[in-house]
Design an enzyme around this catalytic site. Sequence first.
Site, PDB file in Angstrom:
ATOM      1  N   ARG A  74       0.945  -1.291   0.049  1.00 14.80           N
ATOM      2  CA  ARG A  74       0.061  -0.079  -0.141  1.00 14.80           C
ATOM      3  C   ARG A  74       0.849   1.150   0.055  1.00 14.80           C
ATOM      4  O   ARG A  74       0.365   2.304  -0.357  1.00 14.80           O
ATOM      5  CB  ARG A  74      -1.029  -0.242   1.141  1.00 14.80           C
ATOM      6  CG  ARG A  74      -2.236  -1.001   0.807  1.00 14.80           C
ATOM      7  CD  ARG A  74      -3.040  -1.288   1.933  1.00 14.80           C
ATOM      8  NE  ARG A  74      -2.591  -1.842   2.991  1.00 14.80           N
ATOM      9  CZ  ARG A  74      -2.181  -3.068   3.456  1.00 14.80           C
ATOM     10  NH1 ARG A  74      -2.291  -4.042   2.475  1.00 14.80           N
ATOM     11  NH2 ARG A  74      -1.636  -3.423   4.621  1.00 14.80           N
TER      12      ARG A  74
ATOM     13  N   GLU B 245       2.708  -7.696  13.989  1.00 18.50           N
ATOM     14  CA  GLU B 245       1.977  -8.042  14.965  1.00 18.50           C
ATOM     15  C   GLU B 245       1.554  -9.339  14.902  1.00 18.50           C
ATOM     16  O   GLU B 245       1.100  -9.892  16.043  1.00 18.50           O
ATOM     17  CB  GLU B 245       0.688  -7.231  14.638  1.00 18.50           C
ATOM     18  CG  GLU B 245       0.774  -5.597  14.768  1.00 18.50           C
ATOM     19  CD  GLU B 245       0.956  -5.259  13.258  1.00 18.50           C
ATOM     20  OE1 GLU B 245      -0.122  -4.604  12.849  1.00 18.50           O
ATOM     21  OE2 GLU B 245       1.934  -5.479  12.708  1.00 18.50           O
TER      22      GLU B 245
END
Length: 176
Positions: free
Chosen positions: A64, A101
Amino acid sequence: MSDLNETIDRLVRPIEDWPEPGVTFRDITPLLADPNALAAVIDGLVELAGSTGPIDAVLGIEARGFLFGPSIALRLGAGFVPVRKSGKLPSASLSTSYELEYGSAVLEMHVDALETGARVLVVDDVLATGGTMLAAADLVRQAGGTVAGNLVLIELLALGGQERLAPVGCASLRTY
């Protein structure tokens, strides 16, 4: 800025438990589909980038960061450097591994992507824990450049990425 925050809130949809349970993914595709919103976001990001001083290159993180990075680079009069996931670049590359994460990954950049001493603006869509941005900064250092700034559309405050990126920090258009 409140109009831009409202636009981001309206067009970035949270997807709960994706790509795995406990993770909330921020889907920017509705924002990208709206030309007025996309233009406003690019304008806002370029304005935030102004505080970094002169920039030689804008580094966009796959995938992105590729959506915002080239437009920002053009507006700043800088080149664009793609940072890719492992095995995606065709020429000799620098690499670094990092923790996400919910896992680990490797980023790569062509060895000749930056000139020694280049001032680099790192761009991505979301700042979470800061691991991806730190990995990009490692690639910039390996190439002999300096991270002049980090820039994202959205920062997820609860995950503490901003603190990990000190002293450079990270500018964002919207925080949650």
